[in-house]
Design an enzyme around this catalytic site. Structure first.
Site: not given
Length: 473
Positions: A215, A393, A217, A391, A398, A222
């Site tokens: 899952h 996450k 990404k 979408h 604090d 470089d």
């Protein structure tokens, strides 16, 4: 005939019952599997074999891909640091950082520049620019790669870079990128791009591919610049979806020492997909310093680790919070431990705020999410619902520490998927995320406990059914 089938069913159920009883880790999940395997003859046991077997504990059922990953991971960790190189002065931050290091052996990295990319448009513009400036190699890894304008634009850029002899490698998840056309993959191969499925659907690995999805990404150019977060390669971020509109998401662009650890995750996955170990080549391990002062730690997680790393990371953040916890996530279907941690935090006086989508791309996930609201609201958790589909996450506490990545608040992300988060110890970055969070709240609807309790019987029934299935999602 009926008695024969009944006997076979009871035999299979007994086998499943034994494995659930002795190797199950969570009572709620174990009970769900017991009921499913008993109430749905043959199909229930098949589903248990597919999705329910605890392969961390039952070595006989450990898939060969998982064994391969664990072996390589152990060898990889033995050659890395045996201590967290940089420590944090703040006790709270240090505790969280040490937890991550002891799980994944990626140390805290200093001297990073981090740019928060607040939507798909910003993310792809930054990615295009980085690709155009590539001199040596471009490494891309995404759960979902779909045909469309975004990927066509990327292919055009990659074709030009291949003419400049820049190396290009792409990894994709077979399940998430199921609709990626063969002719598109062949076109990439024809221009010299090395493209591989991370979890191919083939004989002997079908169970692994279906249940253990990559899952993550990741984009690394470089070793100087890296990207991670929640954005996939899809037109959903620029074109209105019929039901959900344009998807909103959060990504980060990283420059500095942390890019090397981000890249190590890609290199591990590349080895798993190809049996080619690029870790041994110096140019793929080179570290670039910047004048930035952002402290960042890469959090990698998956079934090949001994611990459920990202769940422990989230729990540590929740339990360490002293003033506030803010969560932005599309699939909020928490485990029992996470649910209780939120409730304890709220009841202890910590301000807990959840910003969730009113509707997701999965009805069962939406009902499952709603099923947790009542107990959270009663404990003092504040919940806002967005009309658009986010979408992202993200969790921050604090106004000091932020996690941005690919991990949802559900069992699949915690136990089955290969995930990656960027854990950022920076008040300025967290303040930027907090300001965006508060602006989104102004456009959202606050969930009122009294009104929520008056929802229809039909709604409650669907919620309970989805809640029953939530450990399996």
């Amino acid at each position: 005939m009926y008695s024969v089938l009944l006997s076979i069913h009871l035999l299979l159920f007994s086998w499943a019952f034994y494995n659930i009883l002795y190797f199950g880790t969570k009572p709620s999940k174990s009970l769900s599997w017991m009921l499913i395997t008993f109430l749905f003859p043959f199909l229930g046991v098949f589903a248990f074999i597919l999705f329910g077997i605890n392969r961390r504990k039952i070595k006989y059922f450990e898939l060969k891909e998982t064994k391969k990953r664990k072996k390589h991971l152990q060898e990889h960790l033995q050659n890395k640091n045996n201590k967290n190189v940089h420590t944090l002065k703040e006790k709270k931050a240090s505790k969280i950082s040490n937890l991550v290091f002891n799980n994944v052996n990626f140390p805290l990295q200093l001297n990073n520049d981090v740019v928060v990319l607040k939507n798909g448009k910003e993310t792809f513009e930054a990615l295009y620019k980085a690709i155009k400036n590539a001199k040596y190699f471009i490494h891309l890894q995404y759960y979902i790669i779909e045909n469309g304008k975004i990927f066509n634009d990327i292919i055009t850029l990659l074709e030009q870079k291949r003419k400049e002899n820049v190396e290009v490698r792409i990894l994709y998840d077979s399940f998430g990128s199921f609709n990626l056309k063969k002719k598109t993959k062949q076109k990439l191969k024809n221009i010299g791009v090395e493209i591989y499925p991370e979890t191919p659907f083939k004989f002997g690995s079908f169970l692994f591919s279906l249940n253990y999805r990559n899952h993550r990404k990741i984009a690394v150019i470089d070793n100087e610049i890296g990207f991670t977060g929640g954005v996939n390669i899809s037109d959903e971020y620029i074109t209105k979806d019929t039901n959900l509109g344009i998807w909103q998401d959060t990504h980060v662009q990283i420059s500095g020492t942390a890019v090397t650890n981000l890249h190590h995750t890609f290199l591990k996955d590349y080895y798993y997909a190809t049996n080619i170990d690029l870790n041994l080549i110096e140019k793929y391990n080179k570290t670039y310093n910047t004048n930035g002062n952002t402290k960042l730690q890469i959090v990698s997680s998956g079934p090949d680790y001994e611990q459920p790393v990202v769940m422990q990371q989230y729990l540590s953040l929740i339990n360490s919070a002293e003033k506030s916890i803010c969560v932005l996530n599309p699939y909020f279907i928490p485990t029992y431990a996470i649910l209780e941690a939120f409730k304890i935090a709220a009841l202890s006086g910590v301000k807990v705020t959840l910003l969730l989508p009113k509707v997701t791309d999965s009805k069962i996930a939406t009902y499952g999410m709603y099923s947790f609201f009542e107990s959270l609201l009663k404990a003092g958790v504040t919940i806002y619902l967005r009309d658009d589909f986010s979408h992202s996450k993200v969790i921050f506490i604090d106004d000091e520490i932020t996690s941005i990545g690919s991990t949802n608040f559900d069992c699949r992300s915690f136990e089955h998927n290969y995930e990656l988060n960027a854990l950022i110890f920076d008040k300025e970055i967290t303040s930027e995320i907090s300001n965006e969070f508060n602006e989104r709240i102004k456009l959202a609807t606050k969930v009122n406990l009294e009104d929520f309790l008056n929802r229809s019987i039909k709604q409650k029934t669907f919620e309970r059914l989805a809640r029953f299935l939530s450990p399996l999602l």
